[in-house]
Design a protein around this motif. Sequence first.
Motif, PDB file in Angstrom:
ATOM      1  N   ALA A  17       0.814  -1.220   0.000  1.00 57.57           N
ATOM      2  CA  ALA A  17       0.000   0.000   0.000  1.00 57.57           C
ATOM      3  C   ALA A  17       0.841   1.261   0.000  1.00 57.57           C
ATOM      4  N   SER A  20       0.178   4.148  -2.332  1.00 58.41           N
ATOM      5  CA  SER A  20      -1.077   4.864  -2.220  1.00 58.41           C
ATOM      6  C   SER A  20      -0.816   6.347  -2.037  1.00 58.41           C
ATOM      7  N   GLU A 285      -5.181  -2.441  -1.166  1.00 60.79           N
ATOM      8  CA  GLU A 285      -4.521  -1.177  -1.479  1.00 60.79           C
ATOM      9  C   GLU A 285      -5.502  -0.007  -1.428  1.00 60.79           C
TER      10      GLU A 285
END
Length: 363
Positions: A17, A20, A285
């Motif tokens: 993640a 992001s 995610e």
Amino acid sequence: MKTIGYLFTISGLLLMASCSSNHRMVTQIYPDGQISREVYAYGDSAFMAGDNTHSPFLFSIRGWQQIPLDASIPFVILGEKSNSLGKEDKLNVKVKRTWNIWENPPLLTPEKKWLEPLAVPQEKLEKHFRWFYTYYTFTCSYRQIEEKGPIPIEQFLNKSEQRLLFQGDLTDYQGMNGLELNDKLNDLTERFMKWYDESLYELRFETIEEWESKSGNKVFISKLKADKDAIKRAAMDKAKDTDLESIDMGELLDAFYQTTYFSTAYQKDKNHINQLFEEKCRPIELFGHQIKYELNMPGRLITANTSLREGDTPYWKVDAYRLLPGDYILEAQSRVPNIWAFVITGFLALLAICGMLYARWQR
């Protein structure tokens, strides 16, 4: 060195993640139904050089005007820096577009299918005429996340508890004081993490099953299906001394079947196994993205279902957690005075007064 279990941990998911990003969305609504929107993000060097495959935006920006910004300009993503929701970020690009919500609203396309819940909200503007004022009601609905993993979250949190924990909805908890709410939230958080850990375990196990079924070696595939519950009990027993997320699945399965097959196989085919796992966890995610949604309405703002403000501008925090219990709806209403109605009413009132005075004078 860890084997299969190394990448099947929460820390691994956090690494996934890490790409992001935060987003600032500024929406200006006009009385004629025109909407002007600017969306801010941080683009990497490849995107800034023109490679749209590296787009930091959640939706396709085809048809949007792209404007680079001074990367040194800070944006407070959520609230004041002292606010626990606050996070200052540096955003270096924005896209801008104007459309009429009543005539030709743009068809938003998610940059990736799993981004759709955050990328494609459903927006509606209603106009209601009253004599002295025209009222505008704007509704933006982010749809519930349907893909929630292999274990229903309702097994751990009921709908009311989900709305409290993820959306801050106190409807069913009126009368609780701060201490009681704190105890309640601690309990809900603990149960949420238990759901998360067990869901992660299921994804890890499913990955091993899928890999084994595709590997061409059918030695363990039938055993895995038959022993799934027993293996989970063994994992839960082991988690009493540590935690479920840190259990090495290769070591667990090797110990269960008294073999070294899984650890050895992982070393030979780890790229394929890791790829299968990442594909299963891709929707996670979504939880790394957050949006600060700022809204400017026509005329004077009357109500909004958020207490967050910057000056006279209301804003909402939108993220995937808020989409777990159900649709997350942003609502605001404003009014614009009808000047002509005040003028006509004043003129008619003046005529009425003059008529009354004239009638009295005649008598």
